[in-house]
Design a protein around this motif. Structure first.
Motif, PDB file in Angstrom:
ATOM      1  N   ARG A 282      21.327  16.339 -54.926  1.00 24.32           N
ATOM      2  CA  ARG A 282      22.118  15.488 -55.828  1.00 24.32           C
ATOM      3  C   ARG A 282      23.516  15.184 -55.310  1.00 24.32           C
ATOM      4  NH1 ARG A 282      18.566  18.228 -59.076  1.00 24.32           N
ATOM      5  NH2 ARG A 282      17.506  16.937 -60.630  1.00 24.32           N
ATOM      6  N   VAL A 283      24.071  16.087 -54.537  1.00 19.09           N
ATOM      7  CA  VAL A 283      25.402  15.808 -53.985  1.00 19.09           C
ATOM      8  C   VAL A 283      25.302  15.073 -52.645  1.00 19.09           C
ATOM      9  CG1 VAL A 283      26.424  17.851 -55.090  1.00 19.09           C
ATOM     10  CG2 VAL A 283      25.701  18.007 -52.716  1.00 19.09           C
ATOM     11  N   ASN A 284      24.090  14.996 -52.113  1.00 20.83           N
ATOM     12  CA  ASN A 284      23.898  14.482 -50.760  1.00 20.83           C
ATOM     13  C   ASN A 284      24.163  12.984 -50.669  1.00 20.83           C
ATOM     14  OD1 ASN A 284      22.613  13.665 -48.209  1.00 20.83           O
ATOM     15  ND2 ASN A 284      21.840  15.772 -48.211  1.00 20.83           N
ATOM     16  N   ARG A 285      24.912  12.606 -49.689  1.00 17.92           N
ATOM     17  CA  ARG A 285      25.228  11.191 -49.439  1.00 17.92           C
ATOM     18  C   ARG A 285      23.945  10.361 -49.280  1.00 17.92           C
ATOM     19  NH1 ARG A 285      28.916   7.121 -49.633  1.00 17.92           N
ATOM     20  NH2 ARG A 285      30.696   8.410 -49.123  1.00 17.92           N
ATOM     21  N   LYS A 286      22.903  10.988 -48.720  1.00 21.48           N
ATOM     22  CA  LYS A 286      21.662  10.240 -48.488  1.00 21.48           C
ATOM     23  C   LYS A 286      20.973   9.860 -49.796  1.00 21.48           C
ATOM     24  CE  LYS A 286      20.398  12.396 -44.080  1.00 21.48           C
ATOM     25  NZ  LYS A 286      19.512  13.418 -43.502  1.00 21.48           N
ATOM     26  N   SER A 287      21.285  10.583 -50.876  1.00 22.19           N
ATOM     27  CA  SER A 287      20.602  10.297 -52.143  1.00 22.19           C
ATOM     28  C   SER A 287      21.282   9.159 -52.901  1.00 22.19           C
ATOM     29  CB  SER A 287      20.581  11.551 -53.027  1.00 22.19           C
ATOM     30  OG  SER A 287      21.889  11.834 -53.490  1.00 22.19           O
TER      31      SER A 287
END
Ligand code: PEP
Ligand code: MN
Length: 293
Positions: free
Chosen positions: A19-24
């Motif tokens: 959820r914190v991932n830039r890819k998401s």
């Protein structure tokens, strides 16, 4: 078996949860505080005393930082102090003064909740809930912050890696609260001339790994008033979305962190200086629209 929310999103050798991932999420998250967007093109400045000590101290400091150009007022009502015998904060009385200062200045406020049992009360008064460095690993508190309806200013643990920090931030998001502002505030190293070592490399790193806004606290990060302006300017140059600065109307009389608190006149100068740094990198400091005052 590893959860799918965890496994396959490693960036640069650092495991970044879903959820914190830039890819998401391709666009950067902007946290909206009464029309102030943290994480957009404009830089926000949070300022105020370490602790709310009394009504006069808070109101005077609030007016000073407001007229200097601060966008958000800070002040602790519940203070995590190293010694149990030092000033611990005014509790709910302090929260009431913060609400009064918001009314007087028009500035939204941020203050810390140290314990799950304080969360409802803090949320009743504040615009942003702060989770402090010492509580970064307090998972029940993080879950509670994830369920509360207020944005969260989430400080990096002083002994946490960036990976541990992002895992902890994921606790807040996974409970449904997307409005998380990350804050680099210094980590423990062998250096002891400064209070902590302000890890400014975490700014571009966090901005690359996550879509969340990233701000910097050079006050706790250095522990020295004279060093705060340099590191504040460096933080903006490094790409931070904002600053959190301790300012006290009378730093020499402060009940906590006086040595790292700016005099109001130093803060006036600092805002002018960071305006120039912001311009140099194509950004500007957020200024209140007249209708919000
Ligand atoms: C604070 O900002 O009031 C504070 C206690 O900071 P930290 O949690 O970063 O030590
Ligand atoms: Mn402090």
């Amino acid at each position: 078996m590893e959860s799918k929310h965890y496994n396959d999103l490693s960036i640069m050798g650092c495991t970044v949860p879903t959820r914190v991932n830039r890819k998401s999420k391709s666009d950067a998250t902007q946290v909206n505080i009464n029309g102030i967007h943290i994480g957009g093109s404009e830089i926000i400045v949070i300022a105020g005393p370490c602790a709310v000590e009394n009504r006069e101290q808070l109101l005077e400091t609030a007016k000073q930082v407001s007229s200097a150009g601060a966008n958000i007022l800070r002040g602790g009502a519940f203070k995590p102090r190293t010694s149990p015998y030092t000033f611990q904060g005014l509790g709910e009385e302090g929260l009431k003064y913060l609400a009064e200062a918001r009314k007087e200045t028009g500035l939204p406020v941020v203050t810390e909740a140290m314990d799950t049992r304080q969360m409802d009360m803090v949320c009743k008064y504040t615009d942003i809930v702060q989770i402090g460095s010492r509580n970064m690993h307090n998972y029940p508190l993080l879950k509670e912050a994830g369920r509360c309806k207020k944005p969260v200013l989430f400080k990096r643990g002083m002994m946490a890696t960036v990976e541990e920090y992002l895992m902890a931030a994921e606790y807040i998001l996974s409970e449904g609260n997307q409005d998380v502002i990350l804050c680099e505030r210094g980590i423990r190293t062998f250096e002891n001339c400064t209070r902590f070592t302000l890890d400014l490399s975490a700014v571009p790193l966090l901005k690359r790994l996550t879509h969340l806004p990233v701000i910097v606290d050079p006050s706790h990060g250095t522990g020295h008033r004279w060093m705060v302006p340099s590191m504040a300017k460096a933080a903006i140059a490094a790409g931070a979305d904002g600053l959190m600065i301790e300012v006290h109307n009378k730093p020499l009389d402060a009940l906590s962190d006086g040595k790292q608190s700016l005099y109001p006149e130093d803060f006036v100068q600092l805002v002018k200086d960071i305006e120039k740094i912001a311009q140099a990198i194509g950004r500007k400091i957020y200024h209140r629209k007249p209708s919000l005052v």
